[in-house]
Design a protein around this motif. Structure first.
Motif, PDB file in Angstrom:
ATOM      1  N   UNK A 178       0.843  -1.184   0.000  1.00  0.00           N
ATOM      2  CA  UNK A 178       0.000   0.000   0.000  1.00  0.00           C
ATOM      3  C   UNK A 178       0.883   1.241   0.000  1.00  0.00           C
ATOM      4  N   UNK A 179       0.550   2.202  -0.849  1.00  0.00           N
ATOM      5  CA  UNK A 179       1.282   3.459  -0.921  1.00  0.00           C
ATOM      6  C   UNK A 179       0.412   4.444  -1.680  1.00  0.00           C
ATOM      7  N   UNK A 180       0.205   5.658  -1.142  1.00  0.00           N
ATOM      8  CA  UNK A 180      -0.660   6.646  -1.787  1.00  0.00           C
ATOM      9  C   UNK A 180      -0.082   7.197  -3.078  1.00  0.00           C
ATOM     10  N   UNK A 181       1.239   7.126  -3.233  1.00  0.00           N
ATOM     11  CA  UNK A 181       1.891   7.714  -4.401  1.00  0.00           C
ATOM     12  C   UNK A 181       1.519   6.975  -5.683  1.00  0.00           C
ATOM     13  N   UNK A 182       1.273   7.737  -6.736  1.00  0.00           N
ATOM     14  CA  UNK A 182       1.016   7.123  -8.045  1.00  0.00           C
ATOM     15  C   UNK A 182       2.308   6.530  -8.592  1.00  0.00           C
ATOM     16  N   UNK A 183       3.419   7.227  -8.366  1.00  0.00           N
ATOM     17  CA  UNK A 183       4.743   6.714  -8.734  1.00  0.00           C
ATOM     18  C   UNK A 183       5.260   5.883  -7.567  1.00  0.00           C
ATOM     19  N   UNK A 186     -10.612   0.130 -13.161  1.00  0.00           N
ATOM     20  CA  UNK A 186      -9.373  -0.356 -12.555  1.00  0.00           C
ATOM     21  C   UNK A 186      -8.355  -0.629 -13.657  1.00  0.00           C
ATOM     22  N   UNK A 187      -7.148  -0.104 -13.465  1.00  0.00           N
ATOM     23  CA  UNK A 187      -6.124  -0.282 -14.481  1.00  0.00           C
ATOM     24  C   UNK A 187      -4.770  -0.510 -13.827  1.00  0.00           C
ATOM     25  N   UNK A 188      -3.766  -0.766 -14.645  1.00  0.00           N
ATOM     26  CA  UNK A 188      -2.412  -0.961 -14.147  1.00  0.00           C
ATOM     27  C   UNK A 188      -1.399  -0.428 -15.128  1.00  0.00           C
ATOM     28  N   UNK A 189      -0.175  -0.222 -14.641  1.00  0.00           N
ATOM     29  CA  UNK A 189       0.920   0.263 -15.490  1.00  0.00           C
ATOM     30  C   UNK A 189       2.198  -0.368 -14.982  1.00  0.00           C
ATOM     31  N   UNK A 190       2.959  -0.983 -15.873  1.00  0.00           N
ATOM     32  CA  UNK A 190       4.124  -1.759 -15.428  1.00  0.00           C
ATOM     33  C   UNK A 190       5.350  -0.903 -15.132  1.00  0.00           C
ATOM     34  N   UNK A 191       5.371   0.349 -15.635  1.00  0.00           N
ATOM     35  CA  UNK A 191       6.541   1.214 -15.427  1.00  0.00           C
ATOM     36  C   UNK A 191       7.825   0.535 -15.880  1.00  0.00           C
ATOM     37  N   UNK A 192       7.806  -0.003 -17.094  1.00  0.00           N
ATOM     38  CA  UNK A 192       8.947  -0.801 -17.556  1.00  0.00           C
ATOM     39  C   UNK A 192      10.211   0.009 -17.787  1.00  0.00           C
ATOM     40  N   UNK A 193      10.096   1.351 -17.908  1.00  0.00           N
ATOM     41  CA  UNK A 193      11.312   2.167 -17.975  1.00  0.00           C
ATOM     42  C   UNK A 193      11.770   2.594 -16.588  1.00  0.00           C
ATOM     43  N   UNK A 245      13.180  -5.316 -10.717  1.00  0.00           N
ATOM     44  CA  UNK A 245      11.939  -4.756 -10.170  1.00  0.00           C
ATOM     45  C   UNK A 245      10.835  -4.553 -11.208  1.00  0.00           C
ATOM     46  N   UNK A 246      11.194  -4.512 -12.493  1.00  0.00           N
ATOM     47  CA  UNK A 246      10.166  -4.413 -13.534  1.00  0.00           C
ATOM     48  C   UNK A 246       9.518  -5.762 -13.801  1.00  0.00           C
ATOM     49  N   UNK A 247      10.066  -6.829 -13.216  1.00  0.00           N
ATOM     50  CA  UNK A 247       9.549  -8.178 -13.440  1.00  0.00           C
ATOM     51  C   UNK A 247      10.381  -8.977 -14.418  1.00  0.00           C
ATOM     52  N   UNK A 248      11.284  -8.313 -15.150  1.00  0.00           N
ATOM     53  CA  UNK A 248      12.162  -9.041 -16.074  1.00  0.00           C
ATOM     54  C   UNK A 248      13.248  -9.772 -15.294  1.00  0.00           C
ATOM     55  N   UNK A 249      13.862 -10.762 -15.941  1.00  0.00           N
ATOM     56  CA  UNK A 249      14.931 -11.521 -15.313  1.00  0.00           C
ATOM     57  C   UNK A 249      15.976 -11.879 -16.367  1.00  0.00           C
ATOM     58  N   UNK A 250      17.179 -12.151 -15.878  1.00  0.00           N
ATOM     59  CA  UNK A 250      18.285 -12.504 -16.778  1.00  0.00           C
ATOM     60  C   UNK A 250      18.981 -13.755 -16.257  1.00  0.00           C
ATOM     61  N   UNK A 251      19.443 -14.584 -17.200  1.00  0.00           N
ATOM     62  CA  UNK A 251      20.006 -15.880 -16.857  1.00  0.00           C
ATOM     63  C   UNK A 251      21.517 -15.977 -17.081  1.00  0.00           C
ATOM     64  N   UNK A 252      22.147 -14.858 -17.380  1.00  0.00           N
ATOM     65  CA  UNK A 252      23.592 -14.858 -17.664  1.00  0.00           C
ATOM     66  C   UNK A 252      24.394 -15.526 -16.551  1.00  0.00           C
ATOM     67  N   UNK A 311       7.730   8.884 -17.555  1.00  0.00           N
ATOM     68  CA  UNK A 311       7.203   7.961 -18.568  1.00  0.00           C
ATOM     69  C   UNK A 311       6.006   7.178 -18.045  1.00  0.00           C
ATOM     70  N   UNK A 312       5.596   7.470 -16.806  1.00  0.00           N
ATOM     71  CA  UNK A 312       4.312   6.996 -16.292  1.00  0.00           C
ATOM     72  C   UNK A 312       3.302   8.143 -16.336  1.00  0.00           C
ATOM     73  N   UNK A 313       3.722   9.320 -15.850  1.00  0.00           N
ATOM     74  CA  UNK A 313       2.812  10.452 -15.763  1.00  0.00           C
ATOM     75  C   UNK A 313       2.417  10.995 -17.132  1.00  0.00           C
TER      76      UNK A 313
END
Length: 511
Positions: free
Chosen positions: A314-319, A407-414, A499-506, A419-421
Motif C-alpha cells: 500500500x502506498x498513496x503515491x502514483x509513482x 481499474x487499471x495498471x501500469x508496469x513502469x517498464x522504464x 523490479x520491472x519483473x524481467x529476469x536474466x540468466x547470464x 514515462x508513467x505520468x
C-alpha cells in the motif's frame, strides 16, 4: 589364495566407488558437477515474437533479454542506469547525446557491433512503415549519426531527459543489421547477448543455447527452454515434479502451495508496477474533487493488499518507490481510509444514493479489486455495481471514454516517473493513453519540464511535484504497488530478478 583375496577386495572397492559416483547422476542430485546446466521456464503465454523492434509484451521481452542487449541497463539493486553495450556518454548540448560504444563485440551471426548497427536499429525502430509498437520510446529523436566506428550521436528535437531510461528498455535492444536485412528476426533473432536462438515451436516452446563467444564471458547454462503451459496451476505442478525449474509472476492464490515445496526458493522483490482505481474526469460527479475524496476515504486499500499475501504494498503515491522521481512525501499524501469522513462528504454534497458503475476487466486481480471497492462504496451510501468485460473489449471501451470508474495498471517498464505520468495523465494523451481524461495545466507543465530537462536531479524534482498534484487531485487511487516474484528449484543459483519483473540468466548455474 592371497592373490585371489586381494583381487576380490579390489573388485568390491571398485564397485563401491562406482555406486557412490553413480548417485550424483540421479535427477534429484544437487551440489554435484553432473547436474545438467540447463533450465526450463514455464509460462501460460507464448511469445508474440523475438524481435525487440516488432514486439511489446512481457513474455517476449523475457526471451529477448537473453538474446539481445541494450546500450544501457538499469542496475536491479540500485535502480541506477549503467552502460552495457555503451562505454560512456556525454551531452555537448541539451539536444545532443554522444555515446561511445564498447569495442570488439560481435553479434551471434558474426556481424560487428558498432555505431552503424546502432544507427540501423534505431532508424528501423522509428520507421513509420515498420510501425514498432514502442516507437514512442524514441519519438523525440531527430537523427542518429555515426561519428566514427564506435561513436554514435543522437540528436533530439527538444531536450529529452528520459533518453537513458528509454535506451535501457528491452525494446531498444540492438539487432544485427545483417540478420534483419536478410531474414526475419521476429522468428530468427540475432543479438549480442549470452544466449543464441535455437528453436521456436509456436504454442509449445522456445529453446536458446549458450553463446560460447559472448563478449562478457560465456554463461554456465548450456540450454534455456521456455515451455508454454495451459494454466498457471500446470506450471506449479511441473515445478513441483521437476519438469520445470523456474516460474515467475506467482499469483497470490498459488503462493502458499509454492512456498510449501521444500526444494523451491521463492523470491519476491518490490517492483515498479502500480494498479489503481481511476475516474473519468469528463463525467459528473467523477470530475468533482469532493466526490473523488469521498471515494478515496471509503476505500480500504489495505484490505485488498492483505489478500495479496505479500505480493503488493500500500502506498498513496502514483509513482512507486522503485520508480525514478518517487518521493516519500507522497507515500501518505492521499486520503486515508475513514468511513465517517466519506459519509460526511457524501452528505454535505448530496451524493447519497449516487449510482456508480465500476468497470473491470474480467481477470482475477481486477475483479477482486472491483468486488472489494463495490462493498466499501455501498457501505458509505453509494449505489455501486460492477460491469466486467474481456480484456480487448475493456481496452477499447476505456479508450473511448465509455466508463465512469475503472481499474487499471501500469508496469513502469522504464522505471522512470515521467514515462508513467506523461502517457497516463498528460492532456496531450486524452483520447489515447490518458484514459482518465485528466487535464491540469500546472501538472502538464511540470511533466513537460521533467521530459525536456537533461539534469536528472532537476527532473526528479519536477516529477515529484507533478506526482503530488495528481495524488492530491485523487485522479487515481493506487490499490497497490506490485511486488515481483519468481519461484525456482534450490539448485538454481544466480537468478537476477528485476523490479520491472524481467529476469536474466547470464549468471545462473545449476548446482
Amino acid at each position: 589364495m592371497k592373490k585371489r583375496t586381494l583381487f576380490i577386495s579390489l573388485m568390491v572397492l571398485i564397485l563401491a566407488l562406482a555406486g557412490c559416483s553413480g548417485s550424483n547422476t540421479s535427477s534429484g542430485a544437487t551440489g554435484g558437477e553432473d547436474v545438467p546446466q540447463e533450465i526450463t521456464y514455464a509460462t501460460t503465454s507464448d511469445v508474440v515474437g523475438l524481435s525487440p523492434i516488432d514486439t511489446n509484451d512481457s513474455v517476449s521481452s523475457n526471451m529477448i533479454a537473453q538474446i539481445y542487449e541494450t546500450l544501457f541497463v538499469r542496475n536491479p539493486e540500485t535502480m541506477e542506469i549503467e552502460p552495457l553495450l555503451a562505454e560512456s556518454y556525454e551531452t555537448p548540448d541539451e539536444n545532443t547525446w554522444e555515446i561511445k560504444l564498447k569495442e570488439d563485440i560481435k553479434f551471434q551471426d558474426g556481424t560487428d557491433f558498432n555505431a552503424e548497427a546502432v544507427k540501423y536499429t534505431f532508424e528501423q525502430f522509428l520507421d513509420e512503415d515498420r510501425a514498432a509498437p514502442r516507437a514512442s520510446l524514441l519519438a523525440p529523436v531527430e537523427s542518429i549519426e555515426v561519428k566514427d566506428e564506435y561513436t554514435v550521436v543522437i540528436k533530439t528535437k527538444e531536450p529529452y531527459g528520459p533518453l537513458l531510461a528509454a535506451l535501457s528498455h528491452t525494446n531498444a535492444s540492438i539487432v544485427s543489421p545483417t540478420a534483419d536485412q536478410e531474414g526475419d528476426i521476429n522468428s530468427e533473432p540475432v543479438g549480442t547477448g549470452p544466449f543464441k536462438f535455437e528453436e521456436w515451436v509456436e504454442g509449445d516452446h522456445v529453446t536458446l543455447t549458450k553463446n560460447e563467444d559472448y563478449w562478457n564471458g560465456a554463461p554456465e547454462l548450456e540450454t534455456v527452454t521456455m515451455k508454454v503451459v495451459p494454466e498457471y496451476s500446470t506450471a506449479v505442478s511441473m515445478l513441483e515434479t521437476g519438469e520445470v525449474q523456474f516460474i515467475d509472476q506467482v499469483p497470490a492464490e498459488h503462493l502458499s502451495r509454492v512456498e510449501s515445496m521444500n526444494d523451491v526458493t521463492v523470491e519476491t522483490k518490490p517492483g515498479t508496477p502500480v494498479y489503481y482505481l481511476g475516474f473519468n474526469m469528463e463525467k459528473e460527479p467523477f470530475n468533482n474533487l469532493e466526490f473523488r475524496k469521498a471515494v478515496a476515504h471509503a476505500v480500504n486499500r489495505q484490505a485488498y493488499v492483505d489478500q495479496l499475501k505479500g505480493l503488493g504494498v500500500k502506498n498513496d503515491s502514483i509513482i512507486g518507490p522503485q520508480v525514478f522521481g518517487y518521493d516519500e512525501a507522497a507515500a501518505e499524501a492521499g486520503y486515508e481510509y475513514d468511513v465517517e469522513k466519506a459519509k460526511e462528504i457524501i452528505a454535505e454534497n448530496g451524493f447519497e444514493g449516487q449510482k456508480v458503475t465500476l468497470l473491470a476487466a474480467n481477470t482475477g486481480s481486477y475483479m477482486k479489486m472491483a468486488e472489494i471497492v463495490q462493498s466499501q462504496l455501498t457501505e458509505v451510501g453509494l449505489d455501486a455495481e460492477i460491469e466486467s468485460m474481456e480484456w480487448g473489449t475493456f481496452l477499447d471501451t476505456t479508450l473511448e471514454g465509455n466508463f465512469e470508474m475503472t481499474f487499471m495498471g501500469w508496469s513502469n517498464s522504464t522505471a522512470d516517473g515521467s514515462e508513467m505520468l506523461y502517457p497516463n495523465l498528460h492532456s496531450d494523451n486524452i483520447g489515447s493513453s490518458n484514459r482518465m481524461r485528466y487535464n491540469n495545466e500546472e501538472f502538464d507543465k511540470l511533466v513537460d519540464e521533467s521530459r525536456t530537462i537533461v539534469d536528472q536531479e532537476v527532473r526528479k524534482q519536477k516529477i515529484q511535484e507533478a506526482n503530488l498534484i495528481a495524488v492530491e487531485d485523487a485522479v487515481n487511487i493506487p490499490m497497490n504497488h506490485g511486488v515481483v516474484s519468481a519461484a525456482y528449484k534450490k539448485d538454481v543459483k544466480g537468478l537476477e530478478l528485476d523490479p520491472t519483473g524481467e529476469w536474466r540468466l547470464l549468471n545462473v548455474t545449476r548446482e
